[in-house]
Design an enzyme around this catalytic site. Structure first.
Site, PDB file in Angstrom:
ATOM      1  N   SER A  22       0.873  -1.208  -0.023  1.00  0.00           N
ATOM      2  CA  SER A  22       0.020   0.162   0.110  1.00  0.00           C
ATOM      3  C   SER A  22       1.009   1.306  -0.092  1.00  0.00           C
ATOM      4  O   SER A  22       1.669   1.508  -0.948  1.00  0.00           O
ATOM      5  CB  SER A  22      -0.907   0.055   1.264  1.00  0.00           C
ATOM      6  OG  SER A  22      -1.899   0.924   0.974  1.00  0.00           O
ATOM      7  N   ASP A  64      -8.580  -4.340  -6.118  1.00  0.00           N
ATOM      8  CA  ASP A  64      -8.247  -3.609  -4.977  1.00  0.00           C
ATOM      9  C   ASP A  64      -9.082  -2.349  -4.875  1.00  0.00           C
ATOM     10  O   ASP A  64      -9.024  -1.567  -5.834  1.00  0.00           O
ATOM     11  CB  ASP A  64      -6.766  -3.238  -5.179  1.00  0.00           C
ATOM     12  CG  ASP A  64      -6.011  -2.997  -4.022  1.00  0.00           C
ATOM     13  OD1 ASP A  64      -6.569  -2.006  -3.249  1.00  0.00           O
ATOM     14  OD2 ASP A  64      -4.905  -3.213  -3.612  1.00  0.00           O
ATOM     15  N   HIS A 116      -7.247  -5.705  -0.986  1.00  0.00           N
ATOM     16  CA  HIS A 116      -6.094  -4.717  -0.901  1.00  0.00           C
ATOM     17  C   HIS A 116      -4.865  -5.624  -0.852  1.00  0.00           C
ATOM     18  O   HIS A 116      -4.400  -6.256   0.270  1.00  0.00           O
ATOM     19  CB  HIS A 116      -6.345  -3.945   0.274  1.00  0.00           C
ATOM     20  CG  HIS A 116      -5.310  -2.706   0.245  1.00  0.00           C
ATOM     21  ND1 HIS A 116      -4.641  -2.045  -0.991  1.00  0.00           N
ATOM     22  CD2 HIS A 116      -4.597  -1.971   1.246  1.00  0.00           C
ATOM     23  CE1 HIS A 116      -3.931  -1.188  -0.609  1.00  0.00           C
ATOM     24  NE2 HIS A 116      -3.870  -1.121   0.735  1.00  0.00           N
TER      25      HIS A 116
END
Length: 511
Positions: A224, A450, A480
């Protein structure tokens, strides 16, 4: 940045190691590069890290070890004050002769504590531990690394229940006022730290960490926001990049508005997939007859909560903001979809506890009513990084576009762009620079489903890193990130690269 400023910045970066040798920041011999980390058994997490118990013993024996690394508070003045960076590690458990070095993790946020996250997810990375010490850290401003502090727990309870999607001028004025009050509290309580929590600062900390850990190259696993941090590191120190993986990739080409709009589309896609999944099963979907009916009922619930909240976790009420936040949290992983279904069922019956627990998880609140500092740190890092500052008029003009991208999340994400209003520190740039000519290959893993970092960002990261650096790997899935999906194809490709240096064919697709 102009060419002359780029040359100046690169020259300054090259001088930093020499300056560090000469500075006396508090290490015993006045040399931060020569500091020796004092590894000890890890204590229980602090409240800023999320609280709880010390990490459990490692599988097969052994304990987690923690230490504090000193780094310059201000990297432009390495002879000045220092800041302590909290570290955690699990020593490699394979053949010592095959140990590669340290593998440093950043799990995202920004604002997430790596010291608490690595033990929580270590089982997913057990194979990598055969050749690496697994290492993570609390970036500056996070957890035990001089955490950003803003408001008290009670004040945060009130702050997170405010109406985040104002419908009229009075509600807009109230949102702006509360945002200014929150940001003023951050400045009052964290004035020393706020100017020094940019992603470039954290990247320089990682290069110091690399050297203190005794590694000639930085081996890295970023997830991320950790992909943005990794990209910035590669830009600043391309020759120091070892084997690196970016998973759940932030689009480095977008400004905050474009990123927020991309998230609106991403979360809407995840909600569409959730609704399709629920209504396509053999058994009856308990929250709607069709996918559209599921989404219509959620929209009605949020509209009703805007007028009249329902009981949540006593004594708090589930507001529209809480519910939206909780739904978003549940879309981060397909594993959470069952909790979203249960939470919606209960909310339709007037019980908001599950959705509120999901929202609390997103905000870093535990069941004792204590907050980690993930949200204050997130705001501080983003506002220090991001140059744009948005006004009410800016957002009013953009709301229709956001609403078209996501009827459910559009308003919520558009008005979230007010978070840097009256922030004490100017933002650094419109978007990060991740160009890294000369870097070793970086494996860039994108997930087509995602919600938080939409798939298109992986391709843009590859392009921005530059020719011959980024290697794209695609996962056709949900949630994610990709590695923690347990998909064998993804894990095999990532493990082969990190453990054996085998770069997968660019464009490989796993489904």
């Amino acid at each position: 940045m102009s060419p002359s400023r780029i040359r100046t910045a690169l020259a300054a970066a090259a001088l930093l190691p020499a300056l560090l040798v000469a500075c006396g920041g508090g290490s015993k011999d006045g040399n931060l590069l020569a500091q020796k980390l004092d590894w000890k058994d890890c204590p229980a997490p602090s409240q800023a890290q999320g609280g709880g118990n010390p990490p459990s013993p490692l599988p097969g024996g052994g304990t987690w070890q923690c230490a504090t690394m000193e780094a310059p508070l201000d990297w432009s003045n390495p002879k000045g004050d220092t800041i302590g960076i909290a570290l955690i590690r699990a020593r490699a458990n394979g053949d010592p002769g095959k140990r590669i070095g340290s593998l440093i993790f950043n799990f995202g946020g920004p604002g997430g504590s790596g010291v608490t996250s690595l033990p929580a997810f270590a089982g997913d990375y057990a194979k990598l531990r055969t050749r690496y010490d697994l290492v993570s850290f609390d970036p500056r401003g996070v957890g035990r690394s001089d955490p950003v502090k803003c408001k008290s727990d009670a004040q945060l309870d009130e702050y997170f229940q405010q109406d985040a999607t104002p419908d009229d001028s009075a509600e807009r004025a109230q949102l702006v006022n509360r945002t200014k009050q929150f940001n003023a509290a951050c400045e009052k309580n964290s004035r020393r730290t706020l100017p020094h929590v940019r992603t470039t600062d954290a990247a320089r900390d990682m290069d110091l960490m690399r050297q203190v850990l005794g590694d000639s190259k930085l081996h890295y696993f970023g997830i991320s926001y950790g992909t943005e941090l990794g990209g910035v590191y590669a830009h600043l120190f391309p020759k120091n990049v070892g084997r690196a993986v970016f998973d759940g990739v932030v689009d480095p080409t977008k400004n905050p508005e474009q990123s927020a709009l991309g998230q609106a589309k991403g979360f809407q896609l995840a909600l569409d997939n959730f609704a399709d999944d629920c209504t396509s099963k053999v058994e009856e979907c308990p929250i709607g007859d069709t996918a559209q009916n599921v989404k219509d009922r959620i929209a009605k619930l949020l509209k009703d909560l805007d007028k009249k909240p329902i009981p949540g976790s006593f004594p708090r009420q589930l507001t529209q903001t809480d519910a939206t936040n909780g739904i978003a949290q549940s879309l981060y992983s397909k594993d959470f979809w069952e909790y979203l279904t249960a939470g919606l069922e209960e909310a339709y019956d007037g019980d908001g506890r599950i959705l509120m627990l999901l929202s609390d998880s997103m905000n870093g609140r535990n069941q004792n009513g204590e907050y980690s500092n993930i949200v204050p740190a997130n705001i501080a890092i983003n506002c220090a990084d991001d140059k744009p500052r948005y006004t009410v008029d800016d957002i009013k003009q953009k709301v229709p576009e956001f609403r078209a991208a996501s009827p459910l999340f559009g308003d919520f994400l558009a008005w979230g762009m007010l978070s840097c209003t009256n922030w004490a520190v100017p933002g650094a740039a419109d978007h990060p620079d991740v160009s890294a000519p000369g870097s070793a290959p970086i494996l860039v893993v994108g997930n087509t489903g995602d919600p938080a970092t939409p798939y298109e960002g992986a391709r843009r990261m590859v392009d921005a890193l530059g020719k011959g650096v980024g290697v794209e790997l695609t996962y056709k899935g949900q949630g994610h990130g990709a590695y923690d999906s347990k998909d064998k194809c993804i894990q095999s490709a990532v493990n082969s690269y990190l453990l054996d240096g085998k770069v997968p064919t660019a464009g490989t697709v796993c489904s």
